[in-house]
Design an enzyme around this catalytic site. Structure first.
Site, PDB file in Angstrom:
ATOM      1  N   THR A 140       0.856  -1.182   0.000  1.00  0.00           N
ATOM      2  CA  THR A 140       0.000   0.000   0.000  1.00  0.00           C
ATOM      3  C   THR A 140       0.895   1.237   0.000  1.00  0.00           C
ATOM      4  O   THR A 140       1.963   1.240   0.607  1.00  0.00           O
ATOM      5  CB  THR A 140      -0.937   0.044   1.221  1.00  0.00           C
ATOM      6  OG1 THR A 140      -0.162   0.115   2.420  1.00  0.00           O
ATOM      7  CG2 THR A 140      -1.849  -1.167   1.249  1.00  0.00           C
ATOM      8  N   GLY A 197       2.264   2.135  -2.707  1.00  0.00           N
ATOM      9  CA  GLY A 197       3.322   1.727  -3.632  1.00  0.00           C
ATOM     10  C   GLY A 197       3.485   2.616  -4.832  1.00  0.00           C
ATOM     11  O   GLY A 197       4.288   2.331  -5.722  1.00  0.00           O
ATOM     12  N   GLY A 227       7.224   7.559  -3.071  1.00  0.00           N
ATOM     13  CA  GLY A 227       8.090   7.533  -1.902  1.00  0.00           C
ATOM     14  C   GLY A 227       8.717   6.188  -1.603  1.00  0.00           C
ATOM     15  O   GLY A 227       9.199   5.468  -2.488  1.00  0.00           O
ATOM     16  N   ILE A 228       8.703   5.820  -0.319  1.00  0.00           N
ATOM     17  CA  ILE A 228       9.332   4.577   0.116  1.00  0.00           C
ATOM     18  C   ILE A 228       8.620   3.374  -0.484  1.00  0.00           C
ATOM     19  O   ILE A 228       9.250   2.387  -0.866  1.00  0.00           O
ATOM     20  CB  ILE A 228       9.340   4.507   1.659  1.00  0.00           C
ATOM     21  CG1 ILE A 228      10.286   5.582   2.224  1.00  0.00           C
ATOM     22  CG2 ILE A 228       9.773   3.122   2.138  1.00  0.00           C
ATOM     23  CD1 ILE A 228      10.185   5.766   3.734  1.00  0.00           C
ATOM     24  N   GLY A 229       7.293   3.441  -0.598  1.00  0.00           N
ATOM     25  CA  GLY A 229       6.542   2.332  -1.177  1.00  0.00           C
ATOM     26  C   GLY A 229       6.942   2.050  -2.609  1.00  0.00           C
ATOM     27  O   GLY A 229       7.111   0.886  -3.002  1.00  0.00           O
ATOM     28  N   TYR A 246       0.519  12.935  14.177  1.00  0.00           N
ATOM     29  CA  TYR A 246       1.374  12.077  13.348  1.00  0.00           C
ATOM     30  C   TYR A 246       2.211  11.173  14.244  1.00  0.00           C
ATOM     31  O   TYR A 246       2.317   9.962  14.007  1.00  0.00           O
ATOM     32  CB  TYR A 246       2.277  12.930  12.459  1.00  0.00           C
ATOM     33  CG  TYR A 246       3.195  12.123  11.583  1.00  0.00           C
ATOM     34  CD1 TYR A 246       2.713  11.455  10.466  1.00  0.00           C
ATOM     35  CD2 TYR A 246       4.562  12.026  11.862  1.00  0.00           C
ATOM     36  CE1 TYR A 246       3.553  10.701   9.656  1.00  0.00           C
ATOM     37  CE2 TYR A 246       5.409  11.283  11.059  1.00  0.00           C
ATOM     38  CZ  TYR A 246       4.901  10.621   9.962  1.00  0.00           C
ATOM     39  OH  TYR A 246       5.733   9.880   9.168  1.00  0.00           O
TER      40      TYR A 246
END
Length: 257
Positions: free
Chosen positions: A11, A13, A16-18, A149
């Site tokens: 998720t 994806g 960024g990092i995904g 956050y």
């Protein structure tokens, strides 16, 4: 290749990092499905990653869309071996001025959304599977104005430990990848302009012992370890990737001069 014959669902994806994880996991031999609620970025990510990637639209705050997404993933690949719950947002929530809408949105996406993701994926996770939740050092750093956050990411740590206990009889590992400051678009949610985002990142870099932010690709390498059989006995753990910020904060340039 460390993920050969494995099916990965990510998720967040599409960015960024995904997205970095999707790219790396593909290179390591996995079949990959990416999930996002943004059709535009989802399509862009699919074009970058190639035709073999399955791109599925779903909203992590809407469990019924996640159930449909994992049914589609199952129809394509049969099962899921690695679940990377990477969808998340950041927003300023100062005690004086934070709206209920913003508070609920951050908690809904970051915390409840991760729970719904694991819940929807569970019927398709096999014994030996790896679940990775996307944490943050913000959970423990005490930055002003980011209480919600921080709470959402702290909650993920507790959730991961409980889920690890619950899923142990099924042979499913659950771990949290705790990232420090990383070069992604998430900073844009905290400021109004790109220039301001860069100023914030430059300031944060001075508080990191290694003197710079992570790249998304570097965090993805840590995720690969948790996804692969190389971490077969790593369970209910937190893997911190933060350039020393948590463990040796006084080694940062801001303290060393």
């Amino acid at each position: 290749m460390r993920l050969e014959n494995k099916v990965v669902a990510i998720t967040g994806g599409d960015s960024g990092i995904g997205l970095a994880c999707a790219r790396l996991f593909l290179a390591e031999g996995a079949d990959v499905a990416i999930i996002s609620n943004n059709p535009k970025t989802l399509e862009s990510a699919k074009l970058q990653l190639g035709a073999n990637v399955l791109a599925v639209k779903a909203d992590v705050t809407a469990p019924e869309t996640l159930r449909t997404a994992f049914e589609e993933i199952s129809q394509r690949f049969g099962h899921v071996d690695v679940l990377f719950s990477g969808a998340g947002i950041a927003a300023n929530t100062p005690l004086e001025g934070a709206s209920a809408e913003t508070v609920e949105r951050v908690l809904s996406i970051n915390l409840a959304g991760s729970f719904y993701t694991v819940q929807a994926a569970l019927p398709y996770l096999r014994s030996g599977s790896s679940v990775i939740l996307m944490g943050s050092i913000m959970a423990t750093q005490g930055y002003a104005g980011l209480a919600i956050y921080a709470a959402s990411k702290a909650g993920l740590g507790g959730m991961a430990r409980s889920l690890a206990t619950e899923l142990t009889p099924r042979g499913i590992r659950v771990n949290t990848l705790v990232a420090g400051a990383t070069q992604t678009a998430i900073w844009n949610g905290l400021v109004e302009t790109e220039a301001q985002a860069q100023q914030v990142k430059d300031s944060v870099a001075k508080t990191i012992p290694l003197g710079r932010l992570n790249t998304a690709d570097e965090v993805a390498q840590a995720a690969l370890f948790l996804a692969s059989d190389q971490s077969s006995t790593v369970h209910a753990a937190e893997l911190v990737v933060d350039g020393g910020t948590s463990g040796a904060p006084h080694g940062a340039p801001v303290y060393l001069g």
